[in-house]
Design a protein around this motif. Structure first.
Motif: not given
Length: 513
Positions: A25-29, A457-458, A463-464
């Motif tokens: 979720x952190x990577x794609x959204x 991945x992140x 950075x977001x």
């Protein structure tokens, strides 16, 4: 190998699955994840910030009470056990548990941030008084309060693991209270899963931010491109090295690198101390220490219900939430390397020595940066406000041998990241098996690869994604605050039972009375 596979239980699979979902979720959204994480964290800090402040203040008082009473003589192990590691190596290992790299990152960045944006509305920023307040708050945030959280968890786990000969899981320290003796019970597994998730997310984001700082340093020193491709290369090399280190165990990789880290850090600090404004640094240290001690209670319990504002939430409460969320990892690692020490030795070593080194570091590096801005017309505070990862290298550019200092700093950050990820891999592996002293090698390698992959991945996501995952990990601080308070109660009850107060002897009546 068969035995190692059997060690992978529900805690491993559930925590790995939840972490994978959150990372994707952190990577794609990243924008949506960031908004949700910030909302959740904002609610916990605004509604329960008072609880964080009271809890951390209570932890400091409780540790001092233990150190100064008969309980301080209790040994973390058998009565004949002695410390496994020399004092210098032990202190180096404490810093290897994730906060050495944090200190290198924030040693200049924090005081200059407070100098640019004052912690108190009554103090003008970018002034002499603003500089004094900036140093006092920096000392406070890196002082005994933060380390009290790690000391509490480390002490309790060490007591159970070495004194009572039980496993080193967080849930085990609550077993006398909740009456669940097995780590396979649902409540215990839930506690351990929560600890693993907070640890993995916190470590992944810290490693990622460290990679960004290394890239910023390489860009400043060697004009290496500051982009995703460079960060990818740094992360691949870093992952390979800390996985190699984790295969060697604590007595080799972490132990050796911890000595190197502490030695290089002290060398760097001594050079800046003598090359920088030495007298100003000494005066800053003494004055800042006085302000810290004088205002300790006020800073510890400061909130803003009347005048409004978010500074306390953004800094002090954020720091305490960060420390509490990381406490299962840092505390468990400190416990692992503290067998044989008395409670008094443990508390003095963990609660006093690292904060003193941290305050000295901030006085040297932060004091040098403040002196340059106040008296030599530089704009380090403004540069830090624009790019916080540049703080260390912008300051070095104003000192002699700036190239050598920057190379040493980059190397130090790199080795700190290796030991941080290595120690985290060790503790996470222990948490997801049986809490033993030597988790299976295959589990350590799996978690090492996972931490590296998560960070990669992140970093690709930007950075977001990193900051959102870090914020999400801090939400766990609220339930952990309650858990830590219960752990303190459990420890105190066990100590009173095992080491009761000596009976009060009545004075014999004199003849004739």
């Amino acid at each position: 190998m068969k035995k190692e596979k059997k060690s992978l239980g529900l805690v491993f699979y559930v925590s790995a699955a939840i972490i994978t979902v959150l990372v994707l979720i952190g990577a794609f959204l990243p924008a949506q994840f960031s908004a949700g994480a910030n909302a959740a964290f904002g609610f916990t800090t605004e509604s329960f910030g008072w609880l964080y402040l009271l809890a951390v203040f209570f932890f400091v008082l409780f540790l001092l009470f233990l150190a100064l009473t008969r309980y301080g003589r209790v040994r973390l192990g058998g009565d004949d056990d002695r410390p496994e590691y020399p004092f210098f190596t032990w202190i180096g290992m404490l810093f290897s548990a994730g906060f050495g790299v944090g200190l290198v990152f924030w040693g200049i960045a924090e005081p200059m941030s407070h100098f640019f944006t004052s912690p108190e509305a009554s103090t003008e920023p970018l002034t002499e008084q603003g500089a004094r307040l900036a140093m006092a708050y920096s000392f406070f945030h890196w002082g005994i309060s933060q380390w009290s959280v790690f000391a509490i968890v480390g002490l309790i786990i060490a007591y159970f693991q070495f004194r009572r000969k039980e496993n080193g899981l967080i849930s085990t320290s609550l077993s006398p209270l909740v009456k669940e003796r097995s780590y396979k019970k649902p409540l215990n597994q839930t506690i351990d899963i929560l600890a693993v998730i907070a640890t993995v997310m916190g470590v992944a984001t810290s490693v990622g931010l460290g990679v960004l700082q290394i890239n910023g340093g390489l860009n400043s020193v060697f004009d290496v491109p500051n982009n995703g491709a460079t960060q990818l290369i740094i992360m691949v090399v870093l992952t390979a090295l800390f996985i190699i280190s984790t295969t060697t165990g604590i007595d080799r990789g972490i132990k050796w690198l911890s000595n190197v880290n502490l030695g290089v850090a002290l060398l760097l600090m001594l050079f800046v101390f003598f090359a920088g404004p030495t007298v100003f640094i000494l005066e800053t240290f003494v004055l800042g220490l006085g302000d810290y001690i004088t205002n300790f209670v006020r800073y510890s319990l400061r909130l803003q219900p009347y005048q409004g504002g978010t500074w306390v939430n953004d800094w002090t409460i954020f720091y305490w939430a960060w420390a509490i969320a990381w406490s299962p990892f840092v505390g468990a690692f400190i416990a692992r390397v503290s067998k044989g020490r008395t409670i008094r030795e443990f508390i003095v070593g963990v609660l006093i020595v690292p904060p003193v080194i941290a305050i000295l570091w901030i006085a040297v590096f932060g004091g040098t940066a403040l002196h340059l801005d106040l008296f030599q017309g530089t704009n380090i505070a403004e540069a830090v406000n624009d790019d916080i990862t540049s703080a260390l290298f912008v300051t070095f550019n104003e000192l002699p041998l700036s190239l050598v200092l920057s190379i040493l700093a980059i190397s130090l950050i790199f080795t700190f990241l290796i030991t941080s990820a290595d120690s985290a891999t060790y503790i996470i592996s222990s948490m997801t098996t049986t809490g033993g002293l030597n988790p299976p090698l295959i589990v350590r390698i799996i978690w090492g690869v996972l931490i590296g992959a998560i960070t990669l991945v992140l970093l690709v996501a930007g950075e977001n994604g990193l900051e959102a995952l870090q914020t999400a990990s801090l939400v766990s601080a609220l339930p952990f605050t309650i858990i830590l308070i219960l752990m303190v109660y459990t420890l105190f009850r066990l100590l009173r039972k095992e080491f009761p107060a000596p009976p009060i002897r009545k004075a014999k009546k004199r003849s004739g009375e």
